[in-house]
Design a protein around this motif. Structure first.
Motif, PDB file in Angstrom:
ATOM      1  N   ALA A 236       0.834  -1.211   0.000  1.00 43.04           N
ATOM      2  CA  ALA A 236       0.000   0.000   0.000  1.00 43.04           C
ATOM      3  C   ALA A 236       0.863   1.253   0.000  1.00 43.04           C
ATOM      4  CB  ALA A 236      -0.925  -0.018   1.214  1.00 43.04           C
ATOM      5  N   ALA A 237       1.940   1.245   0.756  1.00 41.54           N
ATOM      6  CA  ALA A 237       2.827   2.413   0.790  1.00 41.54           C
ATOM      7  C   ALA A 237       3.501   2.604  -0.558  1.00 41.54           C
ATOM      8  CB  ALA A 237       3.873   2.241   1.889  1.00 41.54           C
TER       9      ALA A 237
ATOM     10  N   VAL B  16       3.803   5.784  -5.635  1.00 36.87           N
ATOM     11  CA  VAL B  16       3.695   5.910  -7.084  1.00 36.87           C
ATOM     12  C   VAL B  16       2.669   6.975  -7.446  1.00 36.87           C
ATOM     13  CG1 VAL B  16       2.901   4.683  -9.157  1.00 36.87           C
ATOM     14  CG2 VAL B  16       4.517   3.594  -7.602  1.00 36.87           C
ATOM     15  N   VAL B  17       1.531   6.977  -6.759  1.00 35.46           N
ATOM     16  CA  VAL B  17       0.497   7.973  -7.034  1.00 35.46           C
ATOM     17  C   VAL B  17       1.001   9.369  -6.689  1.00 35.46           C
ATOM     18  CG1 VAL B  17      -1.796   8.753  -6.325  1.00 35.46           C
ATOM     19  CG2 VAL B  17      -1.389   6.340  -6.797  1.00 35.46           C
TER      20      VAL B  17
ATOM     21  N   LEU C 247       4.976  14.939 -10.472  1.00 32.77           N
ATOM     22  CA  LEU C 247       5.555  15.191 -11.780  1.00 32.77           C
ATOM     23  C   LEU C 247       4.547  15.776 -12.755  1.00 32.77           C
ATOM     24  CD1 LEU C 247       7.745  12.003 -12.299  1.00 32.77           C
ATOM     25  CD2 LEU C 247       8.514  14.311 -11.801  1.00 32.77           C
ATOM     26  N   GLY C 248       3.287  15.830 -12.345  1.00 31.14           N
ATOM     27  CA  GLY C 248       2.269  16.423 -13.199  1.00 31.14           C
ATOM     28  C   GLY C 248       1.777  15.476 -14.254  1.00 31.14           C
ATOM     29  N   LEU C 249       1.879  14.203 -14.031  1.00 30.02           N
ATOM     30  CA  LEU C 249       1.421  13.231 -15.011  1.00 30.02           C
ATOM     31  C   LEU C 249      -0.088  13.090 -14.914  1.00 30.02           C
ATOM     32  CD1 LEU C 249       4.118  10.477 -14.486  1.00 30.02           C
ATOM     33  CD2 LEU C 249       4.092  12.272 -16.192  1.00 30.02           C
ATOM     34  N   GLN C 250      -0.730  13.113 -16.053  1.00 30.58           N
ATOM     35  CA  GLN C 250      -2.168  12.931 -16.107  1.00 30.58           C
ATOM     36  C   GLN C 250      -2.465  11.793 -17.054  1.00 30.58           C
ATOM     37  OE1 GLN C 250      -4.066  16.530 -17.260  1.00 30.58           O
ATOM     38  NE2 GLN C 250      -3.613  17.585 -15.361  1.00 30.58           N
TER      39      GLN C 250
END
Length: 158
Positions: A99-100, A105-106, A112-115
């Protein structure tokens, strides 16, 4: 012979012990004279002598006989376990570690501004995006480009 302060004499005794041969040569005579006239220095010197004697006794003490027969232990045949089971404590924290890792990762993806991308290659924009999110996204994109875009000199190397 230079005059020593009581504190300097105490510092020398604390750091070098009671043996005058280990004291700084230029302060040895002054320290011995001060030890003869100052009760605090004389007491510190007596304590240092007791510590030195205890350390010498400890150093010269014989080692106790070993109760373990190393030769008999090493002569035993080696038995390798078929499979190393995980310890129960490892099993308890394993879901928390997964879970950590997922949360990390999230978080890094958001940092990083990933969408997520839609099927046509255009970024998916949420309906509840605040007006400042576009500015933050542009700053994140600029920071990403600054870090990961090669310079002209690096392009030549590639």
């Amino acid at each position: 012979m230079t005059a020593l302060s009581t504190q300097t004499a105490l510092d020398i005794i604390a750091s070098h012990g009671a043996d005058p041969a280990r004291w700084p040569a230029d302060q040895r005579a002054a320290l011995l004279a001060l030890a003869a006239s100052d009760a605090a220095v004389a007491a510190a010197l007596a304590d240092a002598r007791a510590i030195d004697a205890a350390l010498t006794d400890w150093l010269n003490a014989p080692l106790p006989a070993m109760a373990v027969d190393v030769a008999a232990i090493t002569a035993q045949p080696q038995q390798m376990p078929q499979q190393m089971p995980h310890a129960p404590a490892t099993r308890r924290w394993m879901p928390a570690a997964v879970a950590a890792s997922l949360a990390l990762v999230v978080a890094v993806g958001g940092w990083l501004g990933l969408q997520p991308q839609s099927g046509n290659g255009a970024p998916t924009i949420a309906a509840a995006t605040p007006p400042s999110a576009g500015v933050e996204q542009a700053e994140a994109d600029a920071a990403f480009a600054y870090v990961f875009t090669p310079t002209a000199a690096e392009e030549e190397l590639i």
